[in-house]
Design a protein around this motif. Structure first.
Motif, PDB file in Angstrom:
ATOM      1  N   LEU A 113       0.797  -1.253   0.220  1.00 55.15           N
ATOM      2  CA  LEU A 113       0.103   0.016  -0.107  1.00 55.15           C
ATOM      3  C   LEU A 113       0.849   1.301  -0.087  1.00 55.15           C
ATOM      4  O   LEU A 113       0.396   2.242  -0.643  1.00 55.15           O
ATOM      5  CB  LEU A 113      -0.894   0.034   1.236  1.00 55.15           C
ATOM      6  CG  LEU A 113      -2.038  -0.729   1.262  1.00 55.15           C
ATOM      7  CD1 LEU A 113      -2.881  -0.320   2.623  1.00 55.15           C
ATOM      8  CD2 LEU A 113      -2.969  -0.401  -0.019  1.00 55.15           C
ATOM      9  N   TYR A 114       1.965   1.257   0.813  1.00 59.78           N
ATOM     10  CA  TYR A 114       2.747   2.451   0.937  1.00 59.78           C
ATOM     11  C   TYR A 114       4.085   2.609   0.451  1.00 59.78           C
ATOM     12  O   TYR A 114       4.631   3.582   0.267  1.00 59.78           O
ATOM     13  CB  TYR A 114       2.853   2.828   2.742  1.00 59.78           C
ATOM     14  CG  TYR A 114       1.303   2.910   3.104  1.00 59.78           C
ATOM     15  CD1 TYR A 114       0.570   3.997   3.055  1.00 59.78           C
ATOM     16  CD2 TYR A 114       0.816   2.095   4.038  1.00 59.78           C
ATOM     17  CE1 TYR A 114      -0.704   4.331   3.436  1.00 59.78           C
ATOM     18  CE2 TYR A 114      -0.402   2.060   4.707  1.00 59.78           C
ATOM     19  CZ  TYR A 114      -1.384   3.294   4.222  1.00 59.78           C
ATOM     20  OH  TYR A 114      -2.621   3.438   4.835  1.00 59.78           O
ATOM     21  N   ASP A 165       6.814   5.156   1.160  1.00 61.56           N
ATOM     22  CA  ASP A 165       6.338   6.645   1.629  1.00 61.56           C
ATOM     23  C   ASP A 165       5.494   6.576   2.796  1.00 61.56           C
ATOM     24  O   ASP A 165       4.462   6.385   3.130  1.00 61.56           O
ATOM     25  CB  ASP A 165       5.196   6.871   0.351  1.00 61.56           C
ATOM     26  CG  ASP A 165       4.543   8.605   0.557  1.00 61.56           C
ATOM     27  OD1 ASP A 165       5.033   9.269   1.668  1.00 61.56           O
ATOM     28  OD2 ASP A 165       4.048   8.766  -0.422  1.00 61.56           O
ATOM     29  N   GLN A 202       5.477   8.844   5.196  1.00 65.26           N
ATOM     30  CA  GLN A 202       4.882  10.195   5.357  1.00 65.26           C
ATOM     31  C   GLN A 202       3.171   9.754   5.103  1.00 65.26           C
ATOM     32  O   GLN A 202       2.294  10.206   5.829  1.00 65.26           O
ATOM     33  CB  GLN A 202       5.266  11.176   4.653  1.00 65.26           C
ATOM     34  CG  GLN A 202       6.743  11.498   4.808  1.00 65.26           C
ATOM     35  CD  GLN A 202       6.889  12.282   6.038  1.00 65.26           C
ATOM     36  OE1 GLN A 202       6.085  12.742   6.812  1.00 65.26           O
ATOM     37  NE2 GLN A 202       8.189  12.482   6.540  1.00 65.26           N
ATOM     38  N   GLN A 203       2.971   9.360   4.161  1.00 66.62           N
ATOM     39  CA  GLN A 203       1.547   8.864   3.703  1.00 66.62           C
ATOM     40  C   GLN A 203       0.926   7.934   4.477  1.00 66.62           C
ATOM     41  O   GLN A 203       0.000   8.118   4.993  1.00 66.62           O
ATOM     42  CB  GLN A 203       1.419   8.297   2.006  1.00 66.62           C
ATOM     43  CG  GLN A 203       0.056   8.552   1.852  1.00 66.62           C
ATOM     44  CD  GLN A 203      -0.405   7.670   0.634  1.00 66.62           C
ATOM     45  OE1 GLN A 203       0.471   6.929   0.061  1.00 66.62           O
ATOM     46  NE2 GLN A 203      -1.597   7.686   0.257  1.00 66.62           N
ATOM     47  N   ILE A 217      -2.376   8.499   6.679  1.00 67.63           N
ATOM     48  CA  ILE A 217      -3.515   7.774   6.412  1.00 67.63           C
ATOM     49  C   ILE A 217      -3.923   7.020   7.927  1.00 67.63           C
ATOM     50  O   ILE A 217      -5.001   7.010   8.212  1.00 67.63           O
ATOM     51  CB  ILE A 217      -3.366   6.709   5.285  1.00 67.63           C
ATOM     52  CG1 ILE A 217      -3.077   7.545   3.937  1.00 67.63           C
ATOM     53  CG2 ILE A 217      -4.598   5.693   5.213  1.00 67.63           C
ATOM     54  CD1 ILE A 217      -4.339   8.393   3.382  1.00 67.63           C
ATOM     55  N   SER A 256      -5.709   9.499   9.775  1.00 64.85           N
ATOM     56  CA  SER A 256      -7.064   9.932   9.454  1.00 64.85           C
ATOM     57  C   SER A 256      -7.960   8.649   9.655  1.00 64.85           C
ATOM     58  O   SER A 256      -8.960   8.709  10.053  1.00 64.85           O
ATOM     59  CB  SER A 256      -7.169  10.102   7.910  1.00 64.85           C
ATOM     60  OG  SER A 256      -6.405  11.307   7.552  1.00 64.85           O
ATOM     61  N   THR A 257      -7.316   7.480   9.649  1.00 60.38           N
ATOM     62  CA  THR A 257      -8.159   6.290   9.859  1.00 60.38           C
ATOM     63  C   THR A 257      -8.531   6.500  11.444  1.00 60.38           C
ATOM     64  O   THR A 257      -9.795   5.986  11.673  1.00 60.38           O
ATOM     65  CB  THR A 257      -7.397   5.141   9.524  1.00 60.38           C
ATOM     66  OG1 THR A 257      -7.006   5.087   8.263  1.00 60.38           O
ATOM     67  CG2 THR A 257      -7.944   3.653   9.913  1.00 60.38           C
ATOM     68  N   TYR A 302      -6.651  -0.037   5.643  1.00 56.43           N
ATOM     69  CA  TYR A 302      -5.760   1.118   5.385  1.00 56.43           C
ATOM     70  C   TYR A 302      -4.487   0.795   6.411  1.00 56.43           C
ATOM     71  O   TYR A 302      -3.767   1.577   6.388  1.00 56.43           O
ATOM     72  CB  TYR A 302      -6.328   2.578   5.300  1.00 56.43           C
ATOM     73  CG  TYR A 302      -7.362   2.590   4.071  1.00 56.43           C
ATOM     74  CD1 TYR A 302      -6.442   2.797   2.867  1.00 56.43           C
ATOM     75  CD2 TYR A 302      -8.530   2.626   4.114  1.00 56.43           C
ATOM     76  CE1 TYR A 302      -7.040   3.024   1.668  1.00 56.43           C
ATOM     77  CE2 TYR A 302      -9.265   2.950   3.019  1.00 56.43           C
ATOM     78  CZ  TYR A 302      -8.625   3.057   1.834  1.00 56.43           C
ATOM     79  OH  TYR A 302      -9.543   2.975   0.752  1.00 56.43           O
TER      80      TYR A 302
END
Lengths: 132, 229
Positions: A24-25, A28, A30-31, A35, A38-39, A75
């Motif tokens: 998924l990442y 990255d 940082q992403q 996420i 946010s999750t 996620y």
């Protein structure tokens, strides 16, 4: 995964589906942090709705909110929890009364609380890594 | 080419994740993110975009209900956490179907499909004919011979001045395959050759004595297309 400057490896915690998170990442992180955060926020705002739909005896409403929450666990690499939510969603779809969904409800609340703990811990680790 | 897109998704995290992939790809601009179908529909009434990333199950209206009301047909990538919408996806002729959460690799495959379909659609605007399979053979129909196409459930009827041809297909599928310079959808059950329209009265149009309804959602598209002096 490595921090480019310092070449220190970051490994997701073993409670998570690490291979899937890598897919998924990628590099990255940082992403990933964004996420994960946010999750967490969304889990905190949606989980009370699961409880209130259950208390109101609203099986259709409960199914909807469970459906909405379900992919959130994906996620953050909690794919088994996501599967458990999918199974409970199916139970809600079939249930004529809330009594039929009661044991499933208590189970998903318990695993959600566990998921929150794991996710919070991972956010802490990601933050630490990303700011070093 | 850069595609203009919107995201229709009630899950904020999923939308953020998708936005990041779009930015990373360098070929997709996200014009807006909508949390429900109703707001997206309002936007789509006044704006033309190339691609919709569309969640299926949302509060109030489903993604498919939004597609039913669209006047034109952008490409659609369904984003869902269930796998049971494959049949509907086929019926609505969507470009791809992504199960949340999906990887960047899978996202890129979907973008490639968008690109291929765009090429295919551009090719369609030069086509002056089509082949349809009916009575066990392939028959060439020139655009100019077709008055309109009518839905019959899983079948459609091609009406020409001389004959009617029935073939296994759907209006939704044909919508993206016919030449958009000649044909347009005016109702969920009708595609018409707009060079053949004789007159329009309120919410119906007439072609060779055939009365065809114009749905509310398609009315403005029809009025824009015809040449009113």
């Amino acid at each position: 995964m490595y921090n480019e400057d310092q070449k220190i490896a970051f490994y997701f915690s073993p409670e998570l589906d690490t291979a899937f998170l890598q897919e998924l990442y990628g590099e990255d992180l940082q992403q990933a942090e964004l996420i994960f955060e946010s999750t967490m926020q969304q889990l905190r705002s949606e989980l009370p709705l699961v409880e209130s739909r259950f208390r109101d005896g609203d099986t259709a409403g409960l199914k909807k909110v469970v459906h909405k929450i379900k992919p959130l666990f994906g996620y953050v690499g909690l794919n088994e929890t996501m599967q458990e939510f999918a199974s409970f969603e199916a139970v809600c779809a079939q249930a004529a009364t809330m009594a039929e969904a009661e044991s499933g409800f208590h189970h998903i609340i318990a695993i959600s609380l566990e998921a929150i703990k794991i996710t919070e811990n991972e956010i802490r680790r990601l933050k630490q890594y990303n700011t070093q | 080419m850069k595609y203009q897109s919107i995201i229709v998704e009630d899950l904020q995290v999923a939308a953020e994740f998708l936005k990041r992939f779009c930015e990373k790809s360098g070929v997709i601009d996200v014009a807006h993110h909508f949390l429900n179908a109703e707001d997206a529909l309002l936007f789509l009434k006044d704006n033309v975009i190339d691609l919709i990333f569309l969640d299926v199950e949302m509060p109030d209206a489903s993604g498919f209900e939004l597609l039913d009301q669209l006047v034109y047909t952008p490409q659609v990538i369904l984003t869902t956490s269930k796998t049971e919408y494959a049949y509907d996806a086929f019926q609505y002729n969507v470009t791809d179907y992504l199960k949340k959460p999906f990887t960047y690799q899978r996202f890129l495959e979907a973008v490639q499909k968008v690109s291929k379909k765009t090429e295919q659609l551009n090719g369609n605007s030069e086509q002056d004919h089509m082949f349809i399979k009916t009575d066990g053979k392939l028959i060439r129909l020139h655009n100019d011979d077709i008055l309109f196409i009518e839905s019959m459930g899983d079948y459609v009827k091609f009406i020409t001045p001389a004959k009617k041809y029935i073939t296994h297909n759907t209006i939704k599928n044909l919508e993206t395959k016919v030449n958009p310079q000649v044909f347009m959808k005016v109702h969920r059950s009708y595609i018409v050759n707009f060079t053949k329209i004789n007159d329009i009265q309120e919410n119906v149009l007439f072609i060779n004595g055939n009365m065809i309804p114009i749905s509310k959602t398609h009315k403005s598209g029809v009025m824009q297309k015809i040449n009113i002096l």
